[in-house]
Design an enzyme around this catalytic site. Structure first.
Site, PDB file in Angstrom:
ATOM      1  N   LYS A   1     -11.564  -3.818  11.336  1.00 51.95           N
ATOM      2  CA  LYS A   1     -10.386  -3.479  11.998  1.00 51.95           C
ATOM      3  C   LYS A   1     -10.422  -4.250  13.525  1.00 51.95           C
ATOM      4  O   LYS A   1      -9.240  -4.776  13.861  1.00 51.95           O
ATOM      5  CB  LYS A   1     -10.512  -2.029  12.562  1.00 51.95           C
ATOM      6  CG  LYS A   1      -9.874  -0.930  11.209  1.00 51.95           C
ATOM      7  CD  LYS A   1      -8.549  -1.568  10.557  1.00 51.95           C
ATOM      8  CE  LYS A   1      -8.088  -0.545   9.531  1.00 51.95           C
ATOM      9  NZ  LYS A   1      -6.753  -1.092   8.925  1.00 51.95           N
TER      10      LYS A   1
ATOM     11  N   TYR B   1     -15.857  -0.604   8.045  1.00 46.66           N
ATOM     12  CA  TYR B   1     -14.445  -0.532   8.377  1.00 46.66           C
ATOM     13  C   TYR B   1     -13.984  -0.665   9.710  1.00 46.66           C
ATOM     14  O   TYR B   1     -13.069  -1.479  10.109  1.00 46.66           O
ATOM     15  CB  TYR B   1     -14.242   1.243   8.262  1.00 46.66           C
ATOM     16  CG  TYR B   1     -12.860   1.581   8.298  1.00 46.66           C
ATOM     17  CD1 TYR B   1     -11.474   0.983   7.747  1.00 46.66           C
ATOM     18  CD2 TYR B   1     -12.413   2.611   9.344  1.00 46.66           C
ATOM     19  CE1 TYR B   1     -10.417   1.900   7.953  1.00 46.66           C
ATOM     20  CE2 TYR B   1     -11.205   3.055   9.507  1.00 46.66           C
ATOM     21  CZ  TYR B   1     -10.235   2.538   8.792  1.00 46.66           C
ATOM     22  OH  TYR B   1      -8.988   2.927   9.114  1.00 46.66           O
TER      23      TYR B   1
ATOM     24  N   ILE C   1      -1.026  -1.038  -6.204  1.00 46.01           N
ATOM     25  CA  ILE C   1      -1.477  -1.101  -7.719  1.00 46.01           C
ATOM     26  C   ILE C   1      -1.172  -0.159  -8.502  1.00 46.01           C
ATOM     27  O   ILE C   1      -1.397  -0.183  -9.801  1.00 46.01           O
ATOM     28  CB  ILE C   1      -2.935  -1.511  -7.580  1.00 46.01           C
ATOM     29  CG1 ILE C   1      -3.766  -0.432  -6.863  1.00 46.01           C
ATOM     30  CG2 ILE C   1      -3.487  -2.783  -7.247  1.00 46.01           C
ATOM     31  CD1 ILE C   1      -5.326  -0.382  -7.051  1.00 46.01           C
ATOM     32  N   ARG C   2      -0.297   0.995  -7.881  1.00 45.22           N
ATOM     33  CA  ARG C   2       0.149   2.144  -8.880  1.00 45.22           C
ATOM     34  C   ARG C   2       1.324   2.620  -8.204  1.00 45.22           C
ATOM     35  O   ARG C   2       1.450   2.652  -7.152  1.00 45.22           O
ATOM     36  CB  ARG C   2      -0.894   3.183  -9.098  1.00 45.22           C
ATOM     37  CG  ARG C   2      -1.247   3.890  -7.728  1.00 45.22           C
ATOM     38  CD  ARG C   2      -2.667   4.579  -7.689  1.00 45.22           C
ATOM     39  NE  ARG C   2      -3.056   4.932  -6.308  1.00 45.22           N
ATOM     40  CZ  ARG C   2      -2.706   5.805  -5.620  1.00 45.22           C
ATOM     41  NH1 ARG C   2      -2.172   6.880  -6.170  1.00 45.22           N
ATOM     42  NH2 ARG C   2      -3.117   6.099  -4.261  1.00 45.22           N
TER      43      ARG C   2
ATOM     44  N   GLY D   1      -0.355   5.012  -0.724  1.00 46.88           N
ATOM     45  CA  GLY D   1      -1.393   5.690   0.022  1.00 46.88           C
ATOM     46  C   GLY D   1      -0.753   6.672   0.894  1.00 46.88           C
ATOM     47  O   GLY D   1       0.297   6.934   0.944  1.00 46.88           O
ATOM     48  N   GLN D   2      -1.672   7.426   1.399  1.00 45.01           N
ATOM     49  CA  GLN D   2      -1.517   8.501   2.391  1.00 45.01           C
ATOM     50  C   GLN D   2      -0.325   8.097   3.573  1.00 45.01           C
ATOM     51  O   GLN D   2       0.510   8.905   3.750  1.00 45.01           O
ATOM     52  CB  GLN D   2      -2.741   8.913   3.191  1.00 45.01           C
ATOM     53  CG  GLN D   2      -2.554  10.167   3.905  1.00 45.01           C
ATOM     54  CD  GLN D   2      -3.509  10.120   5.264  1.00 45.01           C
ATOM     55  OE1 GLN D   2      -4.396   9.201   5.418  1.00 45.01           O
ATOM     56  NE2 GLN D   2      -3.663  11.281   5.723  1.00 45.01           N
TER      57      GLN D   2
ATOM     58  N   GLY E   1       0.834  -1.191  -0.017  1.00 45.90           N
ATOM     59  CA  GLY E   1      -0.028  -0.124  -0.049  1.00 45.90           C
ATOM     60  C   GLY E   1       0.895   1.286  -0.058  1.00 45.90           C
ATOM     61  O   GLY E   1       0.299   2.365   0.582  1.00 45.90           O
TER      62      GLY E   1
HETATM   63  N1  SER Z   1      -9.235   8.197   9.270  1.00 45.54           N
HETATM   64  C1  SER Z   1     -10.143   7.018   9.177  1.00 45.54           C
HETATM   65  C2  SER Z   1     -11.264   7.338   8.463  1.00 45.54           C
HETATM   66  O1  SER Z   1     -11.796   8.475   8.540  1.00 45.54           O
HETATM   67  C3  SER Z   1     -10.086   6.685  10.545  1.00 45.54           C
HETATM   68  O2  SER Z   1      -9.258   5.746  11.088  1.00 45.54           O
HETATM   69  O3  SER Z   1     -11.930   6.565   8.203  1.00 45.54           O
END
Ligand code: SER
Length: 314
Positions: A146, A142, A35-36, A11-12, A8
């Site tokens: 987690k 999400y 993937i990029r 990503g950020q 990843g």
């Molecule tokens: N930054 C995340 C979100 O906003 C939280 O872990 O989904």
């Protein structure tokens, strides 16, 4: 010592971690996969392998071919986007983690890092200074993924002795890279818009307080956790981690100290419901006790730090 693999990497968090690992170990000791390709120019200094992190065969081949010891698996679909695609979020948030844990169980990888989130908490957790062991009843897929991931980490550690480490990150704010699909993203957007002389229509209520952290603090905490002796770690699900906490209206005030004309308007949408289910602030005393965690940035110094970063040439 083998190399460090960032899964990843575009990503950020991946971009920021890459820069820190480059300065610590050298770019030739870091392998990137996504993937990029990473949009940061320094990405070209490290080996890059294009692959889907859900592909267990590709991950194993990568780890074997490049002498990888440590894997940072940062792949995730964040909270708001996950609600639009629950099954895709579940797959993306779980499959790569399980593949990496399996590689560690097989002895191909020595150490694993995986990020969890404040999203593991739901409306029944205490809002202020939410404890490490507060109830975990999240309202988003999400958050559900987690929690499941945290339990898998603990299971692999207890059952197979896998050295996997994890942090429950708050909203992360950096100037080099932007999040996408999260509920805390408004804070990054506000800073970027303000730096460009624009205002922001915020999708949260003016007073919706959330835990937040500078990217600098987040990476420092991550590397500190990874450096800690294994026997010092009492939490093998995921450590609560606090940086600072603020509401949109407080962020607006902190930004105005630098950009006096900056203004937010408020038009709460579905993300307000997610934010309202999360803590205001986090109790991270386990991280303080076990490996000496201490955040550096409060809201004022975080805003200053981001503006300084945005002014630097890319
Ligand atoms: N930054 C995340 C979100 O906003 C939280 O872990 O989904």
């Amino acid at each position: 010592m083998g190399k460090h693999l960032i899964v990843g990497a575009a990503g950020q968090l991946g971009i920021e971690l890459m820069l820190s690992l480059h300065s610590r170990f050298g770019a030739d000791q870091v392998v990137l996969t996504d993937i990029r390709p990473t949009p940061h120019p320094d990405g070209a200094k490290s080996m890059y392998v294009e692959a889907d992190a859900c592909d267990a065969v590709a991950l194993k081949a990568m780890v074997e071919a490049h002498d990888i010891d440590v894997v940072y698996n940062l792949v995730a679909m964040l909270s708001a986007r996950g609600e639009a695609n629950p099954m895709a979020a579940w797959k993306l948030n779980m499959d790569p983690l399980l593949h990496v844990l399996e590689l560690a169980r097989e002895g191909l990888v020595k150490k694993v890092f995986w990020p969890s989130s404040i999203a593991v908490f739901g409306p029944d957790a205490p809002k202020d200074h939410t404890p490490q062991d507060a109830p975990l009843h999240p309202t988003t897929v999400y958050g559900v993924s987690k929690i499941a991931g945290e339990l898998w980490c603990d299971y692999y550690h207890t059952k197979y002795g896998v050295d996997v480490r994890s942090l429950r990150y708050p909203g992360l704010i950096g100037y080099r890279s932007q999040p996408g699909g999260g509920t805390t993203d408004y804070a990054v957007d506000a800073l970027i818009q303000a730096a460009q002389g624009r205002g922001l229509e915020c999708y949260l209520d003016a007073n919706e307080r959330l835990p937040m952290m500078s990217m600098e603090d987040a990476i420092r905490g991550t590397l500190q956790l990874m450096d800690a002796p294994s026997e010092a770690l009492t939490v093998r699900t995921s450590y609560n981690l606090h940086g600072c906490d603020f509401s949109p209206i407080e962020l607006e005030a902190a930004i105005r100290a630098h950009v006096p004309d900056f203004a937010m308007t408020f038009a709460p949408d579905h993300r307000q419901g997610i934010a309202a289910s999360w803590p205001n602030s986090i109790d991270d005393s386990a991280a303080q006790q076990d490996w000496g965690w201490k955040a550096e940035h409060d809201v004022a110094s975080l805003v200053e730090h981001i503006f300084q970063g945005l002014e630097q040439p890319a």
